[in-house]
Design a protein around this motif. Structure first.
Motif, PDB file in Angstrom:
ATOM      1  N   LEU A   1       0.858  -1.189   0.000  1.00 12.64           N
ATOM      2  CA  LEU A   1       0.000   0.000   0.000  1.00 12.64           C
ATOM      3  C   LEU A   1       0.886   1.227   0.000  1.00 12.64           C
ATOM      4  N   ARG A   2       0.479   2.253  -0.759  1.00 16.65           N
ATOM      5  CA  ARG A   2       1.245   3.506  -0.800  1.00 16.65           C
ATOM      6  C   ARG A   2       0.270   4.663  -0.665  1.00 16.65           C
ATOM      7  N   ASP A   3       0.498   5.483   0.334  1.00 15.78           N
ATOM      8  CA  ASP A   3      -0.339   6.677   0.468  1.00 15.78           C
ATOM      9  C   ASP A   3       0.412   7.875  -0.097  1.00 15.78           C
ATOM     10  N   VAL A   4      -0.194   9.045  -0.010  1.00 12.61           N
ATOM     11  CA  VAL A   4       0.406  10.239  -0.596  1.00 12.61           C
ATOM     12  C   VAL A   4       1.735  10.573   0.086  1.00 12.61           C
ATOM     13  N   VAL A   5       1.888  10.208   1.373  1.00 16.11           N
ATOM     14  CA  VAL A   5       3.142  10.475   2.081  1.00 16.11           C
ATOM     15  C   VAL A   5       4.287   9.685   1.457  1.00 16.11           C
ATOM     16  N   ALA A   6       4.008   8.424   1.084  1.00 18.25           N
ATOM     17  CA  ALA A   6       5.030   7.584   0.450  1.00 18.25           C
ATOM     18  C   ALA A   6       5.427   8.156  -0.919  1.00 18.25           C
ATOM     19  N   TRP A   7       4.429   8.564  -1.713  1.00 16.65           N
ATOM     20  CA  TRP A   7       4.726   9.177  -3.010  1.00 16.65           C
ATOM     21  C   TRP A   7       5.542  10.454  -2.839  1.00 16.65           C
ATOM     22  N   ASN A   8       5.183  11.258  -1.843  1.00 16.16           N
ATOM     23  CA  ASN A   8       5.919  12.506  -1.599  1.00 16.16           C
ATOM     24  C   ASN A   8       7.365  12.230  -1.202  1.00 16.16           C
TER      25      ASN A   8
END
Length: 495
Positions: free
Chosen positions: A178-185
């Motif tokens: 799972l990847r949330d916006v924090v991981a993408w950032n």
């Protein structure tokens, strides 16, 4: 605050403590702690009490007291260990965070670390650039089955980027279920940190749902890597998105920095008006950014207006006004700001003295500059950097004191760079000391074979001496090496 046991029952004390512990000031914290020791609610577990108290100590930057509380626990549970390690990480005390972690691993009967502890430890490894420890911790995380945790995975991504291992960071990211916006950032920021703006932009464009932090990461990445025009362009894209994506203070500080470097005065003014319409006043960082932008765009009156309106000023605020006043040829104004800075109790730093020495150089204040250099070392304990020596060499060279300037270079405890030798070469050109100048020019070419000023000086010196063939050879060598004399220019960008 006075809490008497006669009128405060256990339930009230427990609820007050659990609900408000993080908001206590140090004095209130100690009073509550005293009540808990003398009249402990029976239903309040000792470890829970410690966790809350340690968190409150961390909020008040009192790590020493946090350790004292932790040391009183005969059998700290996993939450207590997490609290003390996290407290150190919160304040960048990476070494003590790792020390606590290693102590937990060796402490008799201590619980095994959980994913929250590993998240803090990974951050500590990144902060210390402790590559060996980071790799070991990652291995243990995989064996423990915590590698699927989204927060821990994001911290690992960040750690590998700080280790300058973007390949490993990308692998961790790709393996995250799972990847949330924090991981993408974290991926965008990481590639920017490593200077790979192409990959950063690709990840940014692929991010499913961007928030303001996503845009800030890309804008800030462009600014940190000197791509100021790209930073301004993507800021305009952000404004077109609209909706809930509105620029915050971090966005505007980065964009104002880009404006400073690009001379984008009109955009800077629009941001100034936007902040004025908000009616919240300027915080320190925005104030500094606006002062810097106006000063570097040549509008010192507006820089002074912002500076005078600032409710809080730090060494950056004062140093900016000092440096920019000096660059604009107003040494008297630079020293006026310096005097007010000292009066206000703000201690100058190395950047402050760079500005003052530069002001002396532009105004020809040789003795004042020498005195400042001495005061910087003896009175303020600042170790001179190459830039400080460069300013002093430039000051002496412009004044024709070339023997002193060259002697200063020879006595430097740090290796002089092309800027320092270039300052001396400039003095040789002004005062027509061709013999010394040719020697300095050749020294510069040893440091940088493409240093244009050396070729120009040598060619000019030989031409003046009537050695036209030698001068022509020098110009031909420049052409052969693909070296050209850049014309001077200035730039002010529109919106």
């Amino acid at each position: 605050m006075k809490l008497q046991s006669s009128n405060c029952n256990h339930l009230k004390l427990k609820n007050l403590f659990l609900d408000c512990a993080d908001h206590f000031q140090t004095k209130q914290l100690l009073q509550i702690q005293a009540q808990l020791i003398t009249n402990p609610p029976p239903s309040l577990h000792r470890n829970l009490t410690a966790v809350k108290l340690i968190g409150a100590c961390a909020s008040n930057a009192n790590l020493r007291h946090a350790h004292l509380i932790f040391s009183q626990l005969p059998n700290p549970n996993v939450f207590a260990w997490n609290a003390i390690i996290k407290a150190h990480v919160r304040y960048g005390d990476w070494e003590h965070a790792l020390t606590c972690f290693h102590r937990q691993l060796s402490f008799p009967g201590a619980p095994n670390p959980n994913e929250y502890i590993y998240t803090s430890v990974v951050k500590a490894c990144a902060g210390l650039d402790a590559i060996a420890d980071g790799l070991k911790v990652h291995g243990v995380v995989i064996k423990s089955g915590f590698d699927k945790n989204i927060h821990l995975g994001t911290s690992l991504v960040d750690m590998y980027f700080k280790f300058r291992r973007p390949g490993s960071a990308g692998q961790v990211f790709d393996e995250m279920p799972l990847r949330d916006v924090v991981a993408w950032n974290a991926m965008v920021s990481g590639y920017c940190l490593c200077g790979d703006l192409e990959k950063a932009r690709r990840v940014f464009d692929e991010t499913p749902e961007r928030d303001v932090v996503s845009w800030n990461a890309m804008i800030g990445g462009y600014v940190q890597n000197g791509k100021y025009s790209d930073a301004i362009d993507i800021f305009h894209e952000m404004q077109k998105v609209g909706g809930s994506i509105l620029p915050n203070d971090v966005t505007l500080v980065s964009v104002l920095s880009a404006c400073s470097h690009m001379g984008a005065l009109e955009l800077g003014r629009r941001i100034d008006r936007l902040l004025d319409r908000r009616g919240r006043g300027l915080n320190l960082y925005l104030g500094n950014a606006l002062v810097d932008m106006y000063a570097k765009c040549g509008t010192m009156e507006e820089a002074r207006r912002i500076f005078d309106d600032m409710q809080e000023r730090d060494v950056i605020s004062w140093s900016t006004m000092i440096s920019c006043s000096g660059v604009h040829g107003d040494a008297r104004e630079a020293f006026r700001y310096y005097s007010k800075m000292i009066e206000s109790g703000v201690k100058p730093n190395d950047v402050t003295f760079m500005g003052l020495l530069s002001a002396c150089s532009h105004a020809g204040l040789v003795d004042k500059g020498i005195d400042l250099f001495s005061k910087m070392v003896k009175e303020f304990g600042i170790v001179p950097q190459v830039g400080h020596y460069g300013c002093l060499v430039d000051l002496l060279s412009r004044a024709g004191r070339l023997d002193e300037a060259e002697g200063l270079i020879d006595s430097m405890p740090v290796e002089p760079n092309v800027i320092v030798w270039g300052a001396l070469l400039g003095g040789c050109r002004i005062h027509k000391d061709f013999q010394r100048g040719e020697r300095v020019a050749r020294r510069l070419l040893e440091l940088d074979s493409g240093y244009t000023g050396s070729y120009v000086f040598i060619a000019g010196a030989k031409a003046l001496a009537g050695r036209m063939e030698d001068a022509a050879d020098c110009w031909l060598r420049m052409q052969h090496e693909g070296i050209s004399k850049d014309p001077g220019c200035s730039r002010i960008r529109g919106s």
